[in-house]
Design a protein around this motif. Structure first.
Motif, short mmCIF file in Angstrom:
data_model
loop_
_atom_site.label_atom_id
_atom_site.label_comp_id
_atom_site.label_asym_id
_atom_site.label_seq_id
_atom_site.Cartn_x
_atom_site.Cartn_y
_atom_site.Cartn_z
N THR A 242 26.74 -26.17 23.15
CA THR A 242 25.36 -27.03 23.05
C THR A 242 24.33 -26.59 22.13
O THR A 242 23.45 -27.42 21.94
CB THR A 242 24.62 -26.25 24.36
OG1 THR A 242 24.61 -24.80 24.40
CG2 THR A 242 25.23 -26.87 25.65
N LEU A 243 24.69 -25.62 21.17
CA LEU A 243 23.75 -25.35 20.19
C LEU A 243 24.16 -26.06 18.72
O LEU A 243 25.49 -25.93 18.55
CB LEU A 243 23.41 -23.87 19.73
CG LEU A 243 22.87 -23.15 20.87
CD1 LEU A 243 22.72 -21.74 20.40
CD2 LEU A 243 21.48 -23.65 21.20
N SER A 244 23.46 -26.50 18.06
CA SER A 244 23.78 -27.32 16.78
C SER A 244 23.24 -26.58 15.64
O SER A 244 21.91 -26.53 15.46
CB SER A 244 23.47 -28.79 16.92
OG SER A 244 23.24 -29.29 15.70
N LEU A 245 23.97 -26.21 14.67
CA LEU A 245 23.41 -25.87 13.26
C LEU A 245 22.95 -26.91 12.66
O LEU A 245 21.96 -26.93 11.83
CB LEU A 245 24.58 -25.08 12.35
CG LEU A 245 25.01 -23.84 13.09
CD1 LEU A 245 26.41 -23.41 12.49
CD2 LEU A 245 24.04 -22.71 12.77
N ASP A 246 23.41 -28.39 12.74
CA ASP A 246 23.04 -29.49 12.03
C ASP A 246 21.88 -29.74 12.32
O ASP A 246 20.91 -30.04 11.50
CB ASP A 246 24.21 -30.81 12.33
CG ASP A 246 25.52 -30.26 11.72
OD1 ASP A 246 25.34 -29.44 10.83
OD2 ASP A 246 26.43 -31.11 12.23
N LYS A 247 21.52 -29.82 13.69
CA LYS A 247 19.92 -30.07 14.17
C LYS A 247 19.00 -29.12 13.36
O LYS A 247 17.85 -29.67 13.12
CB LYS A 247 19.95 -30.02 15.58
CG LYS A 247 20.42 -31.25 16.27
CD LYS A 247 19.92 -31.32 17.81
CE LYS A 247 20.39 -32.53 18.53
NZ LYS A 247 20.41 -32.39 19.79
N VAL A 248 18.97 -27.93 13.32
CA VAL A 248 18.35 -26.95 12.55
C VAL A 248 18.31 -27.46 11.07
O VAL A 248 17.49 -27.46 10.49
CB VAL A 248 18.81 -25.47 12.72
CG1 VAL A 248 18.18 -24.53 11.87
CG2 VAL A 248 18.91 -25.13 14.09
N GLU A 249 19.52 -27.71 10.54
CA GLU A 249 19.37 -27.98 9.33
C GLU A 249 18.64 -29.22 8.77
O GLU A 249 17.88 -29.49 7.77
CB GLU A 249 20.62 -28.18 8.59
CG GLU A 249 21.12 -27.97 7.11
CD GLU A 249 22.73 -27.89 6.69
OE1 GLU A 249 23.21 -26.69 7.00
OE2 GLU A 249 23.27 -28.84 6.64
N GLN A 250 18.58 -30.15 9.86
CA GLN A 250 17.94 -31.59 9.45
C GLN A 250 16.15 -31.49 9.60
O GLN A 250 15.78 -32.23 9.53
CB GLN A 250 18.44 -32.49 10.55
CG GLN A 250 19.84 -33.04 10.15
CD GLN A 250 20.62 -33.56 11.23
OE1 GLN A 250 20.25 -33.83 12.12
NE2 GLN A 250 21.78 -33.88 10.91
N LEU A 251 15.86 -30.24 10.26
CA LEU A 251 14.39 -30.09 10.56
C LEU A 251 13.65 -30.23 8.92
O LEU A 251 14.28 -29.65 8.10
CB LEU A 251 14.06 -28.73 11.04
CG LEU A 251 14.63 -28.58 12.50
CD1 LEU A 251 14.48 -27.23 12.87
CD2 LEU A 251 13.70 -29.76 13.42
N LYS A 252 12.54 -30.79 9.09
CA LYS A 252 11.95 -31.17 7.77
C LYS A 252 11.45 -30.03 6.95
O LYS A 252 11.55 -29.91 5.83
CB LYS A 252 10.99 -32.26 7.92
CG LYS A 252 9.69 -31.88 8.40
CD LYS A 252 8.42 -32.92 8.31
CE LYS A 252 7.25 -32.27 8.58
NZ LYS A 252 6.84 -32.42 10.25
N GLU A 253 11.38 -28.97 7.61
CA GLU A 253 10.65 -27.61 7.10
C GLU A 253 11.81 -26.83 6.26
O GLU A 253 11.61 -26.02 5.62
CB GLU A 253 10.08 -26.87 8.03
CG GLU A 253 8.78 -27.50 8.81
CD GLU A 253 9.13 -28.08 9.94
OE1 GLU A 253 10.15 -28.50 10.24
OE2 GLU A 253 7.91 -28.62 10.43
N VAL A 254 13.15 -27.24 6.67
CA VAL A 254 14.24 -26.55 6.21
C VAL A 254 14.66 -27.02 4.81
O VAL A 254 14.32 -28.21 4.50
CB VAL A 254 15.36 -26.57 7.40
CG1 VAL A 254 16.72 -25.95 6.56
CG2 VAL A 254 14.97 -25.89 8.51
N ASP A 255 14.85 -26.17 4.00
CA ASP A 255 15.14 -26.12 2.65
C ASP A 255 16.92 -25.86 2.37
O ASP A 255 17.24 -24.73 2.29
CB ASP A 255 14.43 -25.36 1.67
CG ASP A 255 14.69 -25.46 0.08
OD1 ASP A 255 15.23 -26.44 -0.24
OD2 ASP A 255 14.79 -24.58 -0.72
#
Length: 873
Positions: free
Chosen positions: A64-77
């Motif tokens: 259920t957890l997604s690494l992609d979704k974290v990566e796509q957050l605009k604050e993430v570099d």
DNA sequence: GCCTCGGAAGTC
DNA sequence: CTGGGACTTCCGAGGC
């Protein structure tokens, strides 16, 4: 290239863009060992936090957890980085590192990631502090870097055509993320790997002390003075004219002289807020204009930087002036001296009793408008003196050296040692080691919270009366030792029954388990053990330097060992608190549990052997030595025959103490023989006793009694001290006679009012809505010290929340009692007329508690005659 | 006038 | 946003 040793005063960071990619540069404000100031711009470190799946221990996160979704957050570099396995609250988890575009967006990002279901760690660590952690450096460093700007005061060897040209330098600074021309002597740039740890040295800080004189009628600034101390040399400056030019003058001086430390007396609550208030009265919210009047931050004087230029008060307590350290001499004096009263006059009288120049009172500050009109020169002179004394106070109390030593042993910047709280110091050491040991860093406030208090130390019941010849024994660094020997740490706490092992350390009552240090040494025990040995090393180095006559080195080593002591003692508090990371209510409870067990066990054994334990509090035990009853408890003159008996008794006690110490000392719980008393007295209350110390020095030891309290008064303190002297000399009858005389004297008003000042600290808050002081935190404002504070304010004298307010009781027969504020220190006004009955009663009550032990009651002290009972015949 | 209680401060 | 608990004393208020 430039290489030099320096001390980091403060750090900050700013975001910038390099070819459209987000960068963060760290700014370090430093003072070089050789005296000039340096701003160091460090590039190459990317801000990050770390995430894990809280629901599983397996290799991959729940589907259920997604690494992609974290990566796509605009604050993430950029993309996430797999870190590997780390220990988190007793479980091994897999961690990923999330890089962040801008440090200021971390709080928001944390929440977004948590919403996605991830657990978040390493997500509340200051980025400048991160540099110190990753490079494993403290405040004293050796830096190799490129010189971008070399000003007037920088070393000649550092100057060349490129870096003395203003425009060129500014361009180069901007190119690597700097804000522009910082008001420092020198600006260099480097990468994290060119920062290396060096051994501590005393830094030649530049200190700025200032004072404002203001109108009572309209709050305007009438004049100001400032003193700069550089290389033990002081220069004085005065400022007059209109408010605007006074404030501009102060600000220009700061930007030119570039001090590291800003001091004064009560600047936190008076001068700094007043500067803010007055500059806003002139320019409203025009930030750039305000910066011309009050832009004390160590950043360029430009529009973009107004946020850091202006001093700002954080959470209503500490002031922040980026790049510099606000250090209020009032607060330092209060903390280290604990004076009865806190006015500058009183404190300087305390520190320099023989120097009348320092505390003469020639200006009536409650009439400042008139004084300024009639004799401005004297006012200016007075103002200058009030900027010099704060520096003298800091020197006398060694405040700055101590902060620097604390920074050194806790490996933080000097500003964190000076202004932050214990949890910051501990963080610096704990996080550093955790990062290197594969242990994840939980956020503060994240662990299990406790609802009720944890039990504290054990205090032994004390009998009223005298006891002869006592050996006092103390556990050395008790709580830290217990944490080490039982391996108490959140990383060793056994949370699941399935993980129980035979080698576990088990706490005596709650049976909390900790993994044995032979299996895995806990993080905190490791740190404490290291601190213990480092303190011993500093102590040794101190001794050696003293023997060699190297005063400077001895001073430094003494500061360092003292700082380590302070730091070690802070550990228990932080781990027993409810908010700290790496904490669990069980940890604090286990520590005190073992402590109570250890000490009670010793007391029980001594009791069984018929040795009398007179008193004990947390980590100390008072045991009666096997001394002959004939032996005198007061020291005879050397020509009297009984001196031999006294000496024998002393030898017996020393021998007894040393034997007990070695017998009960064990690995991890070292019992030390601290002092020998020829006599001990208590009236039967815990934490209140007196002892005649005969070893290792001769002195009177008084704990807890009114003698030590600020809410007592001088006459009571004096009389009680005299009384103890007599009692310990077996002259209890004389002591009662003496007391009666004093009570009679106060009844007939022979005592000057200055000996009857009572002082207590008083809370309060500025109610900006109604523009007046409010005391609504008291459920009953009808308290004597609150009324005294109100009187001060009414008369136009300064009031600071938490300050000690002195007062005299003028009539206690009415309820509430009538009091008058004590203003003689500040105003040279006549002292108020006191209620002699009240003071006589209070003396009788406090002293009567003590004489009660010899069957003289409070009433008898007051009435002046002793009632004879049947048994007297 | 005496007692008890709770709030607050202070010290170890 | 934040070190801890144990213990004593003083004061005001309210009841009797």
């Amino acid at each position: 290239m430039w290489e030099e040793e320096m001390c980091i005063i403060s750090g900050d960071n700013r975001s910038w863009q390099d070819d459209n990619s987000p960068k963060t540069v760290i700014e370090l404000w430093c003072r070089a060992k050789s005296g000039h100031s340096v701003l160091v711009l460090v590039n190459g470190l990317r801000p990050y936090l770390e995430i894990f799946d809280p629901n599983t221990q397996s290799d991959s996160p729940m589907p259920t957890l997604s690494l992609d979704k974290v990566e796509q957050l605009k604050e993430v570099d950029g993309s996430l980085e797999l870190v590997g396995e780390k220990l988190f609250e007793g479980e091994i988890k897999k961690f990923w590192r999330v890089f962040v575009c801008e440090t200021w967006s971390v709080p928001k990002l944390r929440e977004k990631i948590k919403k996605l279901g991830w657990g978040v760690t390493s997500a509340d660590i200051n980025f400048a502090q991160r540099l110190l952690l990753d490079c494993d450096i403290g405040p004293h460093v050796n830096i190799v870097g490129n010189v971008l700007w070399a000003g007037e005061r920088s070393p000649d060897e550092a100057k060349n055509q490129n870096n003395t040209n203003l425009k060129l330098a500014e361009e180069n600074i901007n190119k690597i993320g700097g804000a522009g021309l910082y008001p420092v002597d020198m600006i260099i740039s480097c990468t994290p790997d060119s920062l290396k740890r060096t051994s501590p040295f005393p830094t030649p800080f530049v200190i700025f002390s200032f004072d404002l004189e203001t109108s009572i009628k309209n709050n305007k600034i009438l004049c100001a003075a400032a003193v700069i101390q550089r290389n033990n040399h002081r220069t004085e400056h005065t400022f007059t004219g209109d408010e605007k030019s006074i404030m501009e003058g102060l600000t220009n001086l700061i930007r030119e002289e570039d001090p590291d430390i800003i001091t004064g007396y009560n600047i936190d609550n008076f001068d700094l807020p007043r500067m803010k208030e007055r500059s806003e009265a002139i320019y409203g919210k025009k930030k750039m204009k305000l910066s011309e009047l009050n832009g004390w931050g160590r950043v360029p004087l430009i529009e973009n930087e107004t946020k850091r230029l202006l001093p700002e008060r954080r959470q209503n307590r500490v002031w922040r002036i980026p790049g510099r350290i606000p250090l209020d001499a009032w607060w330092q004096a209060r903390q280290t001296l604990r004076p009865q009263r806190e006015s500058l006059r009183y404190v300087s009288q305390l520190l320099w009793p023989d120097d009348d120049e320092m505390h003469k009172l020639d200006i009536d500050s409650s009439q400042m408008d008139r004084e300024w009109e009639e004799r401005p020169e004297e006012v200016l002179e007075y103002c200058v003196r009030d900027t010099i004394i704060p520096i003298d106070i800091l020197n006398k109390l060694q405040s700055i050296g101590r902060k620097e030593a604390l920074a050194s042993v806790s490996m933080t910047t000097v500003d964190i040692a000076a202004t932050a709280t214990t949890s910051w110091w501990i963080d610096s050491l704990v996080i550093r080691l955790a990062d290197r040991s594969g242990i994840a860093i939980p956020m503060t406030k994240s662990g299990p919270r406790r609802s009720d208090q944890i039990a504290g130390g054990y205090v032994h019941e004390v009998e009223a009366g005298m006891r002869p010849w006592i050996a006092v024994l103390d556990f050395k660094s008790m709580y830290p030792s217990i944490m080490i020997s039982n391996n108490i740490c959140s990383t060793t706490l056994v949370r699941n029954k399935e993980n129980n092992s035979e080698s576990d350390n088990i706490s005596p009552t709650t049976k909390t388990r900790y993994i044995s240090s032979t299996v895995r040494k806990g993080l905190v025990p490791q740190l404490l053990e290291h601190l213990m040995t480092s303190r011993d090393k500093h102590k040794e180095a101190f001794k050696k330097a003293n023997e060699e006559g190297n005063e400077e080195q001895a001073f430094l080593q003494d500061q360092l060992q003292y700082a380590v002591k302070i730091l070690m003692n802070s550990f228990y508090g932080v781990f027993a608190s409810s908010f700290y990371r790496f904490t669990d209510p069980k940890l604090g409870a286990s520590i005190t549990e073992w402590a109570r067990y250890n000490i009670k066990e010793i007391i029980r054994q001594l009791d069984d052997e018929g040795k009398h334990v007179v008193y004990s509090d947390t980590d100390s035990i008072f045991v009666q030595a096997p001394v002959d009853n004939e032996a005198p408890t007061s020291k005879p003159n050397s020509n009297e025959t009984s001196i031999d008996l006294w000496n024998d008794a002393k030898t017996t006690t020393l021998d007894f103490g040393e034997k007990l110490a070695s017998r009960f000392s064990k690995e991890g719980a070292e019992l030390e023989f601290e002092t020998a008393l020829s006599a001990f007295f208590s009236h039967g209350a815990k934490k209140r006793y007196v002892g005649r110390v005969v070893w290792p020095r001769e002195e009177l030891l008084i704990r807890g009694y009114e003698v030590r309290r600020t809410d007592s008064f001088e006459l009571l303190r004096e009389t009680m001290t005299d009384m103890f002297e007599l009692i310990l000399d077996n002259q209890s009858w004389n002591s009662v006679e003496m007391t009666k005389t004093v009570i009679d004297d106060v009844k007939s008003k022979k005592i000057p009012a200055s000996k009857l000042v009572i002082s207590r600290s008083c809370k309060g808050r500025w109610d900006s809505k109604n523009k007046q002081w409010s005391f609504d935190m008291y459920s009953n404002e009808n308290l004597p010290y609150v009324r005294a504070a109100k009187e001060r304010i009414k008369l136009g004298l300064s009031f600071t929340p938490g300050m000690k307010v002195g007062y005299i009781v003028t009539d206690a027969s009415s309820s509430p009692m009538k009091v008058k504020s004590w203003l003689v220190d500040e105003l040279d006004s006549p002292p108020p007329d006191y209620d002699s009955e009240y003071y006589a009663k209070r003396l009788a009550k406090a002293l009567g508690r003590i004489t009660e032990a010899f069957n003289w009651s409070e009433k008898e002290l007051l009435s002046g005659s002793r009632q004879q009972s049947l048994f007297d015949f």
